[in-house]
Design an enzyme around this catalytic site. Structure first.
Site, PDB file in Angstrom:
ATOM      1  N   ASN A 142     -25.372  87.946  72.056  1.00 44.68           N
ATOM      2  CA  ASN A 142     -25.934  89.239  72.460  1.00 44.68           C
ATOM      3  C   ASN A 142     -27.451  89.202  72.353  1.00 44.68           C
ATOM      4  O   ASN A 142     -28.030  88.208  71.925  1.00 44.68           O
ATOM      5  CB  ASN A 142     -25.322  90.380  71.645  1.00 44.68           C
ATOM      6  CG  ASN A 142     -25.634  90.240  70.171  1.00 44.68           C
ATOM      7  OD1 ASN A 142     -26.783  90.336  69.757  1.00 44.68           O
ATOM      8  ND2 ASN A 142     -24.599  89.999  69.363  1.00 44.68           N
ATOM      9  N   ASP A 166     -18.025  91.918  68.281  1.00 46.43           N
ATOM     10  CA  ASP A 166     -16.776  92.598  67.910  1.00 46.43           C
ATOM     11  C   ASP A 166     -15.570  91.695  68.158  1.00 46.43           C
ATOM     12  O   ASP A 166     -14.541  91.853  67.518  1.00 46.43           O
ATOM     13  CB  ASP A 166     -16.639  93.895  68.711  1.00 46.43           C
ATOM     14  CG  ASP A 166     -17.646  94.930  68.243  1.00 46.43           C
ATOM     15  OD1 ASP A 166     -17.895  94.988  67.027  1.00 46.43           O
ATOM     16  OD2 ASP A 166     -18.200  95.652  69.091  1.00 46.43           O
ATOM     17  N   ASP A 190     -14.610  93.824  60.660  1.00 50.50           N
ATOM     18  CA  ASP A 190     -15.782  94.701  60.571  1.00 50.50           C
ATOM     19  C   ASP A 190     -16.374  94.529  59.169  1.00 50.50           C
ATOM     20  O   ASP A 190     -15.856  95.061  58.188  1.00 50.50           O
ATOM     21  CB  ASP A 190     -15.378  96.155  60.833  1.00 50.50           C
ATOM     22  CG  ASP A 190     -16.599  97.064  60.930  1.00 50.50           C
ATOM     23  OD1 ASP A 190     -17.587  96.831  60.188  1.00 50.50           O
ATOM     24  OD2 ASP A 190     -16.574  97.994  61.747  1.00 50.50           O
ATOM     25  N   ILE A 191     -17.446  93.760  59.096  1.00 43.33           N
ATOM     26  CA  ILE A 191     -18.019  93.381  57.801  1.00 43.33           C
ATOM     27  C   ILE A 191     -18.477  94.615  57.032  1.00 43.33           C
ATOM     28  O   ILE A 191     -18.180  94.794  55.849  1.00 43.33           O
ATOM     29  CB  ILE A 191     -19.196  92.398  58.013  1.00 43.33           C
ATOM     30  CG1 ILE A 191     -18.703  91.178  58.803  1.00 43.33           C
ATOM     31  CG2 ILE A 191     -19.810  91.981  56.680  1.00 43.33           C
ATOM     32  CD1 ILE A 191     -19.808  90.249  59.281  1.00 43.33           C
ATOM     33  N   PHE A 193     -26.098 100.354  60.914  1.00 41.82           N
ATOM     34  CA  PHE A 193     -26.883 100.662  62.104  1.00 41.82           C
ATOM     35  C   PHE A 193     -25.924 101.000  63.232  1.00 41.82           C
ATOM     36  O   PHE A 193     -24.811 100.471  63.278  1.00 41.82           O
ATOM     37  CB  PHE A 193     -27.734  99.449  62.517  1.00 41.82           C
ATOM     38  CG  PHE A 193     -29.073  99.446  61.848  1.00 41.82           C
ATOM     39  CD1 PHE A 193     -29.172  99.201  60.485  1.00 41.82           C
ATOM     40  CD2 PHE A 193     -30.228  99.683  62.570  1.00 41.82           C
ATOM     41  CE1 PHE A 193     -30.400  99.209  59.855  1.00 41.82           C
ATOM     42  CE2 PHE A 193     -31.465  99.693  61.952  1.00 41.82           C
ATOM     43  CZ  PHE A 193     -31.552  99.453  60.594  1.00 41.82           C
TER      44      PHE A 193
END
Ligand code: CTP
Length: 403
Positions: A209, A278, A305-306, A322
């Site tokens: 990304n 994700d 999902d950390i 965030f």
């Protein structure tokens, strides 16, 4: 001992009898961890010499816009950028009029135009001048543009009048500018993620990304400047290593997850700025994929999902997430704050003129249970310092509530 300033204050001194109080103000600001540079108007130098301010601030004082020697050092544009806050004290009626009109006919008013820092004004003048419709109109203009007005106080004046117009006391001005935050993070252990992750498709390709990691690196440094012991877990970026206690480089979301979960119980704050993928390919190919079909389907599976996992830990650290959103920013950020059971979330408007990925500037809306704060568009280094101070404040408030 951490000797980085928590706030860089450019103090503009106007010409009025209360200039003597501004000398003490420099001290009060320094006590609160601020680095102060002073700029005086010509009129101010009639009351107190620049040398006095130089002695208390520890830096040379500037009075002229067209001073070749001073401009050869930190020029006025650099000085304007350097500041986190522009504080004008005393702010005379004349200065306020010039500021309201956008006139830049000396160094201080030029700096005020060139600086994006939050402007604070501590007015000081005779009560009739303060009440004059012209002054009140200028005040309204400056307020509408976002200037914060500190005071003035009421009482007896140097000229013998009684009424509003006295400059606030240095302690009050310094306190209004910034709460003491330093102690909240001294020695606190911060674990912070940053940058993108890479999800391997085959030995040479990955899904990635656009995250540059800039915001996370700047925040890691800003938290360290507040005295925290910072461990940064970073995906691949082109950035130089930040000045923090430890940097751990990873590539994939699973690697980031493993490192974070191994350390999460030993940290006091967890800050997730990373743009974690994700999904990842179910099974990356062992050999380079060949283009032997017209269509290629990727089989992807959800990554852990950390942030949510850390927040769900028994005796979880103070968690800050965030949210990068293109639309309905507040709504999505609020639901992430609640659903992931975070202490704070910084919502980032991406894909707009407000900044975001791959930009030097950014703006954030910060939410927590029971409050919110807008951090307007500014460069990421300054934004990081503002956000770090806010994190320290909220962390300190939670700490105080639980002890
Ligand atoms: N995060 C994380 N681990 C993940 C995904 C995200 O730690 N696997 C963290 C990010 O670092 C960030 C926050 O969670 O602090 C972002 O939340 P998320 O809901 O994942 O945001 P989006 O990916 O934008 O989610 P959505 O696509 O649902 O909007």
């Amino acid at each position: 001992m951490n000797d980085q300033p928590i706030l860089r204050v450019l103090l503009g001194v106007g010409g009025g009898i209360s200039v003597y109080k501004s000398v003490d103000l420099v001290r009060r600001l320094a006590e609160r961890g601020c680095e102060v540079r002073v700029v005086m108007t010509q009129a101010a130098t009639a009351f107190v010499t620049p040398l006095t301010f130089q002695a208390v601030s520890g830096h040379s004082v500037r009075t002229d816009l067209l001073d070749p020697a001073a401009e050869a050092g930190m020029d006025h544009i650099e000085l304007a950028r350097w500041a986190d806050r522009l504080l004008i004290a005393p702010a005379t009626a004349n200065l306020m009029a010039r500021l309201a009109a956008g006139i830049a006919n000396d160094l201080l008013t030029t700096l005020a135009l060139a600086s994006e820092a939050q402007l604070y004004l501590a007015p000081a003048m005779n009560q009739a001048m303060w009440r004059h419709p012209a002054t009140q109109a200028n005040l309204a203009t400056l307020r509408a543009r976002g200037a914060r007005i500190l005071g003035p106080a009421e009482g007896g004046q140097a000229c013998g009048d009684v009424g509003p117009g006295r400059m606030l006391e240095p302690l009050e001005i310094a306190a209004a500018l910034r709460p003491r935050v330093q102690q909240h993070l001294a020695g606190a252990r911060v674990l912070i993620t940053a940058g993108p992750t890479r999800e391997a498709l085959d030995p040479v390709r990955f899904l990635g990304n656009r995250s540059s990691g800039r915001m996370g690196y700047a925040l890691a440094e800003a938290l360290a400047e507040l005295g925290a012991e910072v461990v940064l877990v970073s995906g691949p970026t082109a950035l130089p290593a930040p000045r923090v206690a430890e940097v751990i480089q990873i590539e994939s979301a699973l690697q980031m997850h493993a490192v974070v979960m191994e350390r999460a119980r030993r940290c006091d704050l967890f800050v997730a700025t990373a743009a974690v993928a994700d999904y990842r390919p179910v099974a990356p190919a062992e050999r380079k994929l060949k283009k032997d079909t017209e269509k290629l389907k990727l089989d992807l599976i959800r990554n852990p999902d950390i942030l949510a996992e850390v927040a769900a830990l028994h005796s979880a650290p103070f968690t800050v997430g965030f949210a990068a959103e293109t639309d309905r920013v507040l709504e999505y950020a609020q639901s992430k704050l609640t659903n992931k059971r975070l202490d704070m979330i910084a919502a980032n408007h991406v894909g707009s003129e407000r900044g975001g990925f791959e930009r030097p500037d950014n703006a954030l809306t910060v939410l927590w249970n029971g409050g919110s704060h807008e951090l307007p568009l500014m460069n990421k280094a300054r934004l990081a310092r503002e956000l770090a101070a806010l994190i320290a404040e909220r962390y300190g408030a939670r700490h105080a509530a639980s002890t």
